[in-house]
Design an enzyme around this catalytic site. Structure first.
Site, PDB file in Angstrom:
ATOM      1  N   GLU A 252      30.056   5.104  51.753  1.00  0.00           N
ATOM      2  CA  GLU A 252      28.822   5.912  51.835  1.00  0.00           C
ATOM      3  C   GLU A 252      28.256   6.180  50.440  1.00  0.00           C
ATOM      4  OE1 GLU A 252      28.005   5.986  54.730  1.00  0.00           O
ATOM      5  OE2 GLU A 252      29.745   6.218  56.009  1.00  0.00           O
TER       6      GLU A 252
ATOM      7  N   THR B 174      29.266   4.730  46.293  1.00  0.00           N
ATOM      8  CA  THR B 174      30.298   4.962  45.291  1.00  0.00           C
ATOM      9  C   THR B 174      29.902   6.120  44.380  1.00  0.00           C
ATOM     10  OG1 THR B 174      29.309   3.472  43.656  1.00  0.00           O
ATOM     11  CG2 THR B 174      30.797   2.478  45.286  1.00  0.00           C
TER      12      THR B 174
END
Length: 387
Positions: free
Chosen positions: A366, A368
């Site tokens: 979702e 980095t």
């Protein structure tokens, strides 16, 4: 009496309903997940469908959505549920997040009324499982470069490509697939039994082992025109879904960190070395104090973002602040707790190493940490550093 880790006495800042939802989910995790999750993790399996039905009975799937059998709970209540779910295991929270904040949200926000009626009620009960196909084998942080294509063929769409690291894919009934078209990026609700769709489970994971992860291959998959999500136009649509999921992670990471710290605190107060408990040594107390401070800061941040969301004022870059900080600090807490447990810290009899391994995945999915740094950097400078 205030719980030791609630240094700032945050409980009174929650409504009675929010506390009740939190406590119900906590009890479910204590009863249904904690006794088994070490085995699930070690064996690389999880009874995802069974858990989904149990979560559905409590209204946890798509709980922040309204209508179609969804609970319509507040953002804070949803966040508190994510906190308790991830205190059990990140993979368990991922099951709920992907179902509700990615697959269901995409259909709820961008789908037709027919698509909503077809999928959302059964997904809310856990009878139908969804997944979200955006990441590809060669395109993770840069979804704009996706290789999956959808072309028109008469009244139909034909999809070709592949998606990778897709939670729930091997057990899913429907996949929300994002593909490039001549008109830009579009979303499609793809029944997994459609000819040309195959899903392969990814094995040998060292993280999120109590989670079902797969690869989706789309080989000239023919779909009717009404499979397209009519309101999903452009890359902003899937990115908005990611913002929904990232919000849950802000809370979830705090849950994993809390479980580690509770474990380390209990261990340090009962483990005796050199004639006294580990917790009686200054170095140990320094570790515990620093971790507790970071934990309550993360809880305050999550709560603030939840209140903003409930007021309709939460912005994507604010969610990036939350995910960047809370996951990073949760991972640091897990690693530090491991040192307090010594050799026992690497044992599956304790949850700390499992949480640490899971958080390594949460750190990079979702978005980095680097991506969220750039989102915040763009907000600060007005300049995009993505290209």
């Amino acid at each position: 009496m205030t719980a030791p880790l609630d240094l700032l006495d945050l409980d009174p800042s929650l409504t009675e309903e929010e506390r009740q939802i939190r406590d119900v989910v906590r009890q479910l995790i204590d009863d249904r997940v904690r006794p088994h999750v070490a085995d699930w993790y070690e064996e690389g399996r999880v009874p995802a469908r069974e858990l989904a039905r149990e979560f559905g009975k409590l209204g946890l799937l798509g709980m922040h959505l309204t209508g179609y059998g969804c609970a319509g709970a507040s953002a804070v209540a949803y966040g508190l549920a994510c906190q308790e779910l991830e205190a059990g295991d990140s993979g368990v929270r991922s099951l709920v997040s992907v179902q509700g904040s990615l697959a269901m949200y995409a259909i709820w926000r961008y789908g037709s009324e027919e698509q909503k009626q077809r999928w959302l009620p059964s997904m809310a009960t856990g009878e139908a499982i969804g997944c979200f196909g955006l990441t590809e084998p060669d395109h993770g942080s840069d979804p704009a470069s996706m290789a999956t294509r959808a072309r028109r063929d008469g009244d139909d769409w034909v999809l070709t490509g592949g998606k990778m690291w897709i939670t729930n894919a091997p057990i899913a009934d429907v996949a929300v697939i994002w593909a490039r078209t001549d008109e830009g990026v579009r979303g499609f609700a793809v029944p997994m039994e459609t000819p040309g769709v195959t899903a392969r489970e990814i094995r040998r994971k060292m993280s999120l082992r109590a989670s079902v992860t797969g690869e989706i291959v789309l080989d000239d998959v023919r779909l009717p025109a009404d499979a397209q999500l009519p309101e999903a136009i452009g890359l902003k649509a899937p990115l908005s879904c990611l913002t929904e999921a990232r919000y849950g992670i802000v809370w979830g990471a705090v849950g994993a960190a809390r479980d580690c710290l509770e474990t380390a605190l209990a261990y340090a107060t009962t483990r005796t070395q050199f004639g006294r408990p580990l917790a009686g040594f200054q170095l140990t107390q320094a570790k515990l104090a620093d971790m507790a401070v970071e934990l309550v800061k993360g809880q305050l941040l999550a709560l603030h973002l939840g209140r903003l969301a409930d007021a309709g004022r939460l912005r994507p870059e604010q969610v990036s602040v939350g995910k960047l900080n809370n996951v990073r600090e949760a991972l640091a807490i897990a690693r530090q707790c491991r040192t307090i447990l010594g050799a026992n810290g690497v044992s599956g009899e304790y949850p700390v190493m499992r949480h640490a391994n899971n958080l390594e995945s949460v750190l990079t999915y979702e978005g980095t940490s680097e991506i969220h740094q750039l989102v915040v950097g763009q907000r600060l400078t007005g300049l995009s550093a993505f290209a």
